[in-house]
Write a protein that holds these residues in place. Structure first.
Motif, mmCIF file in Angstrom:
data_model
loop_
_atom_site.group_PDB
_atom_site.id
_atom_site.type_symbol
_atom_site.label_atom_id
_atom_site.label_comp_id
_atom_site.label_asym_id
_atom_site.label_seq_id
_atom_site.Cartn_x
_atom_site.Cartn_y
_atom_site.Cartn_z
ATOM 1 N N VAL A 36 0.870 -1.177 0.000
ATOM 2 C CA VAL A 36 0.000 0.000 0.000
ATOM 3 C C VAL A 36 0.904 1.223 0.000
ATOM 4 O O VAL A 36 1.818 1.326 0.814
ATOM 5 C CB VAL A 36 -0.937 0.020 1.230
ATOM 6 N N PHE A 37 0.635 2.123 -0.925
ATOM 7 C CA PHE A 37 1.464 3.296 -1.107
ATOM 8 C C PHE A 37 0.697 4.568 -0.771
ATOM 9 O O PHE A 37 -0.505 4.651 -1.026
ATOM 10 C CB PHE A 37 1.945 3.391 -2.560
ATOM 11 N N VAL A 38 1.395 5.547 -0.233
ATOM 12 C CA VAL A 38 0.805 6.862 -0.040
ATOM 13 C C VAL A 38 0.666 7.471 -1.439
ATOM 14 O O VAL A 38 1.539 7.317 -2.290
ATOM 15 C CB VAL A 38 1.688 7.740 0.876
ATOM 16 N N ARG A 39 -0.476 8.140 -1.690
ATOM 17 C CA ARG A 39 -0.772 8.632 -3.032
ATOM 18 C C ARG A 39 0.307 9.525 -3.624
ATOM 19 O O ARG A 39 0.568 9.461 -4.823
ATOM 20 C CB ARG A 39 -2.107 9.382 -3.036
ATOM 21 N N GLU A 40 0.902 10.357 -2.809
ATOM 22 C CA GLU A 40 1.965 11.228 -3.304
ATOM 23 C C GLU A 40 3.125 10.359 -3.788
ATOM 24 O O GLU A 40 3.757 9.657 -3.017
ATOM 25 C CB GLU A 40 2.432 12.165 -2.189
ATOM 26 N N GLY A 41 3.387 10.360 -5.074
ATOM 27 C CA GLY A 41 4.494 9.585 -5.624
ATOM 28 C C GLY A 41 4.197 8.115 -5.866
ATOM 29 O O GLY A 41 5.124 7.335 -6.090
ATOM 30 N N PHE A 42 2.919 7.722 -5.857
ATOM 31 C CA PHE A 42 2.619 6.295 -6.021
ATOM 32 C C PHE A 42 3.005 5.719 -7.382
ATOM 33 O O PHE A 42 3.351 4.532 -7.460
ATOM 34 C CB PHE A 42 1.150 5.984 -5.695
ATOM 35 N N PRO A 43 2.987 6.485 -8.491
ATOM 36 C CA PRO A 43 3.353 5.840 -9.764
ATOM 37 C C PRO A 43 4.755 5.226 -9.735
ATOM 38 O O PRO A 43 4.938 4.088 -10.181
ATOM 39 C CB PRO A 43 3.260 6.973 -10.795
ATOM 40 N N GLU A 44 5.709 5.947 -9.188
ATOM 41 C CA GLU A 44 7.067 5.419 -9.120
ATOM 42 C C GLU A 44 7.117 4.160 -8.257
ATOM 43 O O GLU A 44 7.792 3.182 -8.590
ATOM 44 C CB GLU A 44 8.029 6.475 -8.558
ATOM 45 N N ALA A 45 6.389 4.175 -7.142
ATOM 46 C CA ALA A 45 6.392 3.021 -6.237
ATOM 47 C C ALA A 45 5.741 1.799 -6.887
ATOM 48 O O ALA A 45 6.239 0.679 -6.750
ATOM 49 C CB ALA A 45 5.672 3.377 -4.933
ATOM 50 N N VAL A 46 4.645 2.004 -7.601
ATOM 51 C CA VAL A 46 3.972 0.880 -8.274
ATOM 52 C C VAL A 46 4.865 0.318 -9.374
ATOM 53 O O VAL A 46 5.008 -0.903 -9.509
ATOM 54 C CB VAL A 46 2.597 1.306 -8.833
#
Length: 175
Positions: A36-46
């Motif tokens: 689960v990622f915090v929305r800020e910056g989630f594309p890079e994390a996904v």
């Protein structure tokens, strides 16, 4: 429920986004997301979590910049399914060429429109969802309950994003 349904339907990996780190831990612990990622910056994390491939489907009830960023994480033939506008952002102007050139799709589900056009389908969807909840296949996590007299406070909590699970209004005395 989305993560639970995705697992039930055979998803190999399920990722989620939330507004705060505290909500990320809660969602990860409570609903079986892989990450689960915090929305800020989630594309890079996904993209990092998927070794750059991206995901096959994004379910978006949030809207605004989150919706636009969701296109970045779609794999070829990936679909962005819109079913809400929780963030209450102005409508987006979406560039079509990146959707077409990257073999991506956008779709929507609006229960209000569907109820006007085809109430039998809404009824069937509702009965299916309630049956899954009643059988325990999916769990609805009610974390806050308000009496009808406190409906304004319940709406404030939701509007400010302070809730973690589901907030319900109780008819009669809260449990």
């Amino acid at each position: 429920m989305a993560a639970q349904l995705a697992r039930m339907l055979g998803a190999a990996a399920v990722y989620g986004t939330v507004s705060t780190p505290e909500k990320a831990e809660y969602a990860r612990r409570s609903f079986g997301y892989d990450e689960v990622f915090v929305r800020e910056g989630f594309p890079e994390a996904v993209l990092a979590a998927t070794s750059g491939r991206g995901v096959d489907i994004v379910l978006d009830p949030v809207g605004g910049p989150t919706r636009l960023a969701s296109f970045e994480v779609l794999a070829p033939f990936g679909r962005l399914a819109v079913y809400g506008e929780a963030a209450r952002h102005p409508d987006l102007r979406l560039p079509v060429l990146p959707i077409w050139k990257n073999n991506r799709a956008l779709t929507g589900y609006n229960i209000g429109d569907l109820a006007r056009r085809d109430p039998a389908t809404v009824r069937a969807h509702a009965l299916s969802a309630l049956a899954l909840a009643a059988s325990g296949v999916v769990r609805i996590d009610v974390t806050e309950e308000y009496g009808l007299a406190d409906a304004a406070e319940a709406h404030r909590v939701l509007g400010e994003g302070r809730n973690r699970g589901k907030v319900v209004l109780a008819v009669g005395e809260p449990a």
